[in-house]
Design an enzyme around this catalytic site. Structure first.
Site: not given
Ligand code: IPM
Ligand code: MG
Length: 360
Positions: A143, A188, A221, A245, A249
């Site tokens: 970001y 990751k 993932d 983020d 959700d």
């Protein structure tokens, strides 16, 4: 002598002003019960700030927030300001205030209300026992890394430094210590260098400073699968900015509606920022139907984390539970009652009022 807290309200765009109004009234109603005084000051952020000042985060807003005891934010953004070629965007206001106040740790608890179990698209047995806290790094990563935006080529950079990782992991590991002692770090690391630094730093820090915390590393993932397959296995989850983020959700859907999830952003300074995790929901803005509970629950987090008023926070959380017990639902939670429940659909203001009546 009663304690006095000065709160800056940043209602923002869309449903932001509607839900912030209910949260403010809830604090006002709580005030005499705990001998707490609240003073409020409203400031501009997001699209409305662009309209009125040309800036998504006017300097006055940032200054006011720096001087506050805490900040409550509604939401920013909307179709009016979503032109991708625009020089300024409402979201810059949100990112700017997080960065400007040094709020590197974003706490997003996910709690399943038994009353809303059928609001989730997942099976009840998958949801049994879910109680997790996602700690999302909020002022670094992709970001905020170096970026270049051309018409033929563009890039963003996921950059983390060791101290940036350490400070947020410390917050998460402390939380795990006070909860069930389990920490899941999401990265990751099989592909990204920044994730390998993240993983190594996390491993070292938890081993040396939090030997009583059980740490596991999960690739992002795979995490998206586990979150809907076996969410009850997780206690505290810590991750970088973008992964956090995305998974929050997803985690919100465990609770059935984005309208139920509060958050706290804490950091270097004294000032914390509290906001629902949902957005500005322009499709329902101005209709008086938005769910104010996430914002009301955010004030409970404010009372707990910024003011140390644990009892007052509990009273708000209990009032929300009682409102749900009594069968009241905003439309986002409608049509999901189990057959033995009688529910009544109410709007934003009525829901706020119901919660206030249950404050005791
Ligand atoms: C959130 C939102 C923001 C984010 C957007 C609006 C910039 O999605 O708070 O989760 O990506 O951080
Ligand atoms: Mg988000």
């Amino acid at each position: 002598m009663s304690k006095n807290y000065h709160i800056v309200l940043l209602p923002g765009d869309g449903i932001g002003p509607e839900v912030v109004r209910e949260a403010r009234k809830t604090l006002e109603a709580l005030s005499p019960l705990f001998d707490l005084q609240f003073t409020f000051e409203e400031r501009l952020i997001g699209g409305i700030a662009i309209d009125e000042t040309g800036q998504p985060l006017p300097e006055e807003t940032l200054q006011a927030c720096r001087q506050a005891d805490a900040v409550l934010l509604g939401a920013v953004g909307g179709p009016k300001w979503s032109d991708p070629t625009a020089a300024v965007r409402p979201e810059q206001g949100l990112l700017g205030i997080r960065k400007g106040l040094g709020l590197y740790a974003n706490l997003r608890p996910v709690k399943i209300y038994p009353q809303l179990i059928s609001a989730s698209s997942l099976k009840p047995d998958v949801l049994a026992g879910v109680d997790l806290l996602v700690v999302r790094e909020l002022t670094g990563g992709i970001y905020f890394g170096p970026r270049e935006e051309g018409s033929e080529e563009a890039y963003d950079t996921m950059l983390y430094t060791r101290p940036e990782v350490e400070r947020v992991v410390r917050v998460a590991a402390k939380a795990a210590q006070e909860r069930r002692g389990k920490l899941t770090s999401v990265d990751k690391a099989n592909v990204l260098a920044s994730s390998r630094l993240w993983r190594q730093t996390t491993q070292h820090l938890v081993e040396t400073e939090f030997p009583d915390v059980t740490l596991e590393h999960v690739l992002v993932d795979a995490m998206t699968m586990y979150l809907i397959r076996r969410p009850a296995d997780f206690d505290v989850i810590v991750s970088g900015n973008m992964f956090g983020d995305i998974i929050t959700d997803e985690a919100a859907m465990l609770a059935g509606s984005m309208g139920m999830l509060p958050s706290a952003s804490l950091g270097e300074g004294r000032v914390g920022l509290y906001e629902p995790i949902h957005g500005s929901a322009p499709d329902i803005a101005g209709q008086g139907v938005a769910n104010p509970l996430a914002t009301i629950l955010s004030t409970a987090m404010m009372l707990r984390y910024s003011f140390g008023e644990k009892d007052a926070a509990d009273v708000i959380e209990r009032a929300v539970e009682r409102s749900l017990d009594a069968g009241y639902r905003t439309p986002d939670l409608a049509g999901v009652a189990s057959p033995d429940q009688t529910i009544e659909i109410v709007g934003t203001e009525a829901m706020g009022e119901i919660v206030r009546n249950f404050l005791y």
